[in-house]
Design a protein around this motif. Sequence first.
Motif, PDB file in Angstrom:
ATOM      1  N   PRO A   1       0.824  -1.225   0.000  1.00  0.00           N
ATOM      2  CA  PRO A   1       0.000   0.000   0.000  1.00  0.00           C
ATOM      3  C   PRO A   1       0.852   1.266   0.000  1.00  0.00           C
ATOM      4  O   PRO A   1       0.422   2.300  -0.503  1.00  0.00           O
ATOM      5  CB  PRO A   1      -0.815  -0.134   1.293  1.00  0.00           C
ATOM      6  N   GLY A   2       2.071   1.191   0.531  1.00  0.00           N
ATOM      7  CA  GLY A   2       2.974   2.341   0.532  1.00  0.00           C
ATOM      8  C   GLY A   2       3.628   2.605  -0.825  1.00  0.00           C
ATOM      9  O   GLY A   2       4.376   3.574  -0.976  1.00  0.00           O
ATOM     10  N   GLY A   3       3.375   1.744  -1.799  1.00  0.00           N
ATOM     11  CA  GLY A   3       3.899   1.963  -3.148  1.00  0.00           C
ATOM     12  C   GLY A   3       5.245   1.312  -3.411  1.00  0.00           C
ATOM     13  O   GLY A   3       5.821   1.493  -4.485  1.00  0.00           O
TER      14      GLY A   3
ATOM     15  N   THR B   1      -1.943  -7.758  -2.184  1.00  0.00           N
ATOM     16  CA  THR B   1      -1.658  -6.411  -1.677  1.00  0.00           C
ATOM     17  C   THR B   1      -1.709  -5.445  -2.844  1.00  0.00           C
ATOM     18  O   THR B   1      -1.274  -5.755  -3.949  1.00  0.00           O
ATOM     19  CB  THR B   1      -0.297  -6.337  -0.940  1.00  0.00           C
ATOM     20  N   ASP B   2      -2.306  -4.297  -2.573  1.00  0.00           N
ATOM     21  CA  ASP B   2      -2.356  -3.252  -3.595  1.00  0.00           C
ATOM     22  C   ASP B   2      -2.578  -1.916  -2.877  1.00  0.00           C
ATOM     23  O   ASP B   2      -2.431  -1.835  -1.657  1.00  0.00           O
ATOM     24  CB  ASP B   2      -3.434  -3.542  -4.649  1.00  0.00           C
ATOM     25  N   ARG B   3      -2.932  -0.895  -3.608  1.00  0.00           N
ATOM     26  CA  ARG B   3      -3.114   0.453  -3.046  1.00  0.00           C
ATOM     27  C   ARG B   3      -4.115   0.467  -1.898  1.00  0.00           C
ATOM     28  O   ARG B   3      -4.011   1.276  -0.978  1.00  0.00           O
ATOM     29  CB  ARG B   3      -3.575   1.414  -4.156  1.00  0.00           C
TER      30      ARG B   3
END
Length: 217
Positions: A56-58, A75-77
């Motif tokens: 989520p932190g990129g 996991t994604d944005r």
Amino acid sequence: MTADLFEAVPDVRASCEAMAEGAVLLRGFARPFESEIIAALRVIVAQAPFRRMFTPGGHQMSMAMTSCGSAGWVTDRSGYRYDGIDPNSGQPWPAMPPVFRVLAVQAAAGAGFADFAPDACLINRYAPGARMSLHQDRDERDFAAPIVSVSLGLPAIFLFGGPKRADKPKRYRLEHGDVVVWGGPSRLFFHGVAPLADGEHAVVGRQRINLTFRKAR
Ligand code: MD3
Ligand code: FE
């Protein structure tokens, strides 16, 4: 899966080592299952290829992942979660092969966890240099169920901390065929994997593959 798979299971007591309360290392426990595991992995990866996900932190993770079973880890944005659908294909994750389930259930039983019913198997692939930073596994619904991990291919230095992030991790070398059952208090201990050293494994090649069996939902 064949009938003699069940007869090929090694004597758990002979290779049992306690790493912490509830954490049991079964050295070489997966070796009798090796060729069937690798054949099943090929089928899974053809349907749900390894991919390097973004947190989520990129940040892009250095290890590549896929899953099988009725739930896979994504996991994604929007965050971390278990999902029944592979976002890359829009299809359900590949089914958990019987040999995977048998291995996980027998290892859990050998460590004292009867009735383990995994619904997710996360499959991590480490190329040389890939690592996993210290974390806890808390996305599963029921922490009473253990996690069973299976190491394949190149050896890795596993970092095993404690209940607090600041607890100094102990280092364990996990090799091809090693299985660990993480239950009881150790279920929520911090852990990670040091950057993978380069090498060539006779069966698996220039990589490490780790399977983790979980009761996610
Ligand atoms: C200790 N995987 O997928 S397996 C993970 O080698 C993960 O790929 C590592 O950490 C790997 O989440 C380590 C060993 C492991 C797995 C889950 C645990 C150790 C654990 C959960 C609680 C405590
Ligand atoms: Fe983990």
